[in-house]
Scaffold this active site. Structure first.
Site, mmCIF file in Angstrom:
data_model
loop_
_atom_site.group_PDB
_atom_site.id
_atom_site.type_symbol
_atom_site.label_atom_id
_atom_site.label_comp_id
_atom_site.label_asym_id
_atom_site.label_seq_id
_atom_site.Cartn_x
_atom_site.Cartn_y
_atom_site.Cartn_z
ATOM 1 N N ILE A 196 0.800 -1.223 0.000
ATOM 2 C CA ILE A 196 0.000 0.000 0.000
ATOM 3 C C ILE A 196 0.831 1.272 0.000
ATOM 4 O O ILE A 196 0.282 2.375 -0.045
ATOM 5 C CB ILE A 196 -0.958 0.024 1.211
ATOM 6 C CG1 ILE A 196 -0.177 -0.118 2.522
ATOM 7 C CG2 ILE A 196 -1.992 -1.074 1.086
ATOM 8 C CD1 ILE A 196 -1.042 -0.031 3.765
ATOM 9 N N GLY A 197 2.137 1.147 0.052
ATOM 10 C CA GLY A 197 2.978 2.342 0.036
ATOM 11 C C GLY A 197 4.429 1.997 -0.165
ATOM 12 O O GLY A 197 4.880 0.907 0.191
ATOM 13 N N GLU A 198 5.153 2.940 -0.751
ATOM 14 C CA GLU A 198 6.579 2.724 -0.979
ATOM 15 C C GLU A 198 7.290 4.065 -0.956
ATOM 16 O O GLU A 198 6.866 5.016 -1.608
ATOM 17 C CB GLU A 198 6.807 2.029 -2.322
ATOM 18 C CG GLU A 198 8.251 1.605 -2.547
ATOM 19 C CD GLU A 198 8.392 0.731 -3.781
ATOM 20 O OE1 GLU A 198 9.446 0.093 -3.929
ATOM 21 O OE2 GLU A 198 7.443 0.680 -4.589
ATOM 22 N N GLY A 199 8.345 4.150 -0.171
ATOM 23 C CA GLY A 199 9.126 5.369 -0.063
ATOM 24 C C GLY A 199 10.593 5.113 -0.302
ATOM 25 O O GLY A 199 10.995 4.025 -0.731
ATOM 26 N N PHE A 208 13.004 4.977 1.934
ATOM 27 C CA PHE A 208 13.662 4.159 2.945
ATOM 28 C C PHE A 208 12.835 2.968 3.414
ATOM 29 O O PHE A 208 13.285 2.215 4.268
ATOM 30 C CB PHE A 208 14.032 5.022 4.155
ATOM 31 C CG PHE A 208 14.830 6.238 3.795
ATOM 32 C CD1 PHE A 208 16.142 6.125 3.377
ATOM 33 C CD2 PHE A 208 14.264 7.501 3.852
ATOM 34 C CE1 PHE A 208 16.884 7.243 3.036
ATOM 35 C CE2 PHE A 208 15.000 8.627 3.515
ATOM 36 C CZ PHE A 208 16.316 8.496 3.101
ATOM 37 N N SER A 209 11.622 2.795 2.891
ATOM 38 C CA SER A 209 10.781 1.702 3.377
ATOM 39 C C SER A 209 9.642 1.403 2.408
ATOM 40 O O SER A 209 9.352 2.194 1.505
ATOM 41 C CB SER A 209 10.196 2.053 4.752
ATOM 42 O OG SER A 209 9.356 3.190 4.647
ATOM 43 N N SER A 210 9.005 0.267 2.628
ATOM 44 C CA SER A 210 7.783 -0.123 1.921
ATOM 45 C C SER A 210 6.753 -0.531 2.962
ATOM 46 O O SER A 210 7.098 -1.075 4.015
ATOM 47 C CB SER A 210 8.049 -1.281 0.958
ATOM 48 O OG SER A 210 8.990 -0.911 -0.037
ATOM 49 N N VAL A 211 5.475 -0.274 2.665
ATOM 50 C CA VAL A 211 4.405 -0.565 3.617
ATOM 51 C C VAL A 211 3.432 -1.562 2.992
ATOM 52 O O VAL A 211 3.016 -1.397 1.841
ATOM 53 C CB VAL A 211 3.661 0.719 4.037
ATOM 54 C CG1 VAL A 211 2.594 0.396 5.086
ATOM 55 C CG2 VAL A 211 4.635 1.756 4.593
ATOM 56 N N ASP A 230 9.376 15.723 8.442
ATOM 57 C CA ASP A 230 8.724 15.356 7.184
ATOM 58 C C ASP A 230 7.208 15.407 7.317
ATOM 59 O O ASP A 230 6.502 14.489 6.904
ATOM 60 C CB ASP A 230 9.174 13.959 6.753
ATOM 61 C CG ASP A 230 8.970 13.711 5.262
ATOM 62 O OD1 ASP A 230 8.822 14.695 4.506
ATOM 63 O OD2 ASP A 230 8.957 12.539 4.854
#
Length: 574
Positions: free
Chosen positions: A64-67, A69-72, A177
């Site tokens: 459901i998300g990707e940045g 430094f991380s993925s969710v 942020d």
């Protein structure tokens, strides 16, 4: 002839290029969706392989998300008793620093779980893979709901954002942020959650012990990297004669020594061009932070705003001169002067290039100043853009002000810039160039602007961008969310004379209202009256709060605790 005409009419219907194009686009979208699903499935399988214990507890359903430094991932907890529980799994990239991961976890466990701050339920680790399990909050996209929010919903949104900021600031946490995608909002349930402490820093009195350790480790690392390049003045007597070589070189350069401010003393430029610190409380705790200023060092940078920047050494002669002068200057500055804040900017004894549009060789040979710069472009405060080393929780309040500006104007993203100088120029178009320059002086920065830009009236600006005047609402495509894709500052901003680009009502294409379209107009009028209730009577308190949030001086910028007591939130329960 009639038959011939009939054939000509049937052919476009049977072999319509437009229909074929729609079919091709539909097929392409379907293929892209299938490819995306296959990619997500592969990522989930990799996560199970990296952290096997997850399969015993969770059934991962989607990504459901990707940045950076991380993925969710969205998962369902496989509980033996009770109803199923939705969980958000945050998988940190393996290259994340262990101290940074531990600090983020401590922020969630100590400050999270109440006052709209996300908490943590579990944490899993296998080798260098770390997964943080948090409560899942279903939420809407800020962009999708921006132009359908009522004014009362905006008040509730900002009130709950300030509650979260007050909570973390009480613990000495600077989020760094703050933006809509990091403040989750469930419109139906009226639930909120501030998430993602991956870039968080601690204040000097932070209660998060690991943030103190992160700062200390980061400073020691920078000091050790630059230790071989630092020349102190301990071996050169203050009253001793100036070395002959330095004396001869100084006669060839028509430059007068400039006393160093706190920022100038601490930050130098190393031989390898890397940023470093001579040592003394320069905060930069973010490991692996992205450099959002990659374009600012290119020669075609904006001429509208020029910071007094430091660059790499241009020649060997100027490097020798700068090195020997630093040896003497460092001895002159005692520890009391070193502790002065960046706001003490001496006005006398400056070099020839100070406060001009030129940079002398002495300044070019200095090491670049190091300051925390982590954050999302468009939400970073002026003190971050100008690399002020002393940054506080005020940078979070500026970011909250940008969110409030988007809510009041109906535009997101409001600021959109490719580098720091462009971002600063865009801020000037709203807050004024003279005001920006004066505020920068309070934290020891000198800014030059080729043209004076007056400050905008915030009420007139927001009402114009939303498509409403001071008395009656005007229907524009903003209501349907079309204008939300247009930043308030155009990407084609003229940097020689930065100006705001406005789109007059009625000039949008596509879903704009038309006089002849009575059915759609009537429906939109009903939706407008329902969802945008209160926008024709926005009180002055709203723009007063916005003005205080976007205060260019971080020292006088409103705090989260003060914002909650602002008249804008009167009659609302805290």
């Amino acid at each position: 002839m009639e038959a011939s005409l009939g054939i000509q009419m049937d052919e476009p219907m049977a072999f319509s290029p437009q229909r074929d194009r729609f079919q091709a686009e539909g097929s392409l979208k379907k293929n892209e969706q299938n490819f995306k699903l296959a990619g997500v499935k592969k990522d989930i399988e990799k996560l199970y392989e990296a952290v096997p214990q997850l399969s015993n507890v969770f059934k991962i359903e989607d990504k459901i998300g990707e940045g950076t430094f991380s993925s969710v991932y969205l998962a369902t907890a496989q509980l033996q008793v009770g109803p199923e529980e939705k969980i958000a799994l945050k998988h940190l990239i393996p290259t994340s620093h262990p101290i940074r991961i531990a600090a983020e976890l401590q922020c969630l466990t100590v400050a999270g779980g109440q006052d709209n701050v996300m908490g943590v339920k579990y944490c899993f680790r296998k080798n260098d893979h770390v997964v943080i399990a948090m409560p899942y909050l279903e939420h809407e996209s800020f962009l999708d709901i921006l132009n359908s929010l009522s004014f009362q919903e905006v008040r509730e949104y900002m009130l709950n954002l300030f509650k979260a900021l007050k909570r973390i600031h009480q613990f000495g946490i600077v989020h760094r942020d703050v933006k809509p995608s990091n403040f989750l909002y469930n419109r139906r349930l009226k639930k909120y959650a501030l998430v993602d402490f991956g870039l968080a820093q601690g204040t000097h009195d932070t209660k998060i012990e690991l943030l103190k350790f992160v700062q200390s480790e980061a400073q020691q690392e920078r000091c050790s990297q630059n230790k071989s390049h630092i020349i102190t003045g301990n071996k050169i007597p203050l009253s001793g004669p100036v070395p002959k070589e330095l004396d001869q070189q100084s006669t060839t350069k028509a430059s007068v020594k400039r006393p160093y401010t706190n920022a100038q003393i601490q930050i130098k430029q190393g031989k390898d061009g890397k940023e470093g610190s001579v040592g003394l409380s320069v905060q930069r705790s973010v490991f692996g932070e992205r450099n959002f200023n990659i374009h600012s060092s290119i020669s075609h940078e904006s001429p509208a705003v020029k910071l007094m920047k430091q660059s790499k050494t241009v020649d060997v002669l100027s490097r020798k001169l700068a090195t020997k002068k630093k040896a003497i200057s460092t001895k002159v500055m005692n520890s009391a002067v070193m502790r002065k804040t960046a706001s003490s900017c001496p006005a006398s004894l400056t070099c020839d290039c100070y406060a001009t549009d030129k940079v002398c060789s002495i300044c070019l040979s200095r090491r670049q100043q190091v300051a925390p710069r982590a954050g999302t472009p468009g939400f970073r405060a002026p003190e971050v853009l100008t690399k002020c080393p002393n940054q506080t929780t005020a940078i979070d309040m500026w970011s909250a002000g940008v969110i409030f500006l988007s809510l009041l104007s109906g535009r997101y993203p409001f600021y959109k810039a490719s580098d720091d100088l462009t971002a600063l120029a865009q801020i000037m178009t709203i807050r004024g160039s003279r005001e920006t320059i004066q505020a920068a002086k309070t934290f020891g920065k000198s800014i030059l602007c080729s043209k004076e830009v007056p400050a905008q009236d915030l009420r007139k600006l927001c009402e114009r961008l939303r498509g409403m005047d001071s008395s009656t609402p005007k229907l524009t495509s903003d209501i349907q969310g079309h204008a939300s894709h247009q930043p308030a500052i155009s990407e084609k901003t003229d940097h020689k004379a930065s100006c705001l680009v406005q789109t007059p009502p009625g000039q949008y294409s596509g879903n704009s209202f038309k006089k002849g379209d009575s059915n759609s107009c009537e429906h939109c009028f009903d939706e407008y009256n329902t969802n945008l209730e209160g926008w024709n009577e926005v009180p002055d308190e709203a723009y007063d709060l916005l003005d205080k949030l976007l205060d260019l001086n971080p020292a006088s910028r409103i705090t989260a605790e003060e914002a909650l007591l602002h008249p804008f939130f009167k009659d609302m329960s805290l």
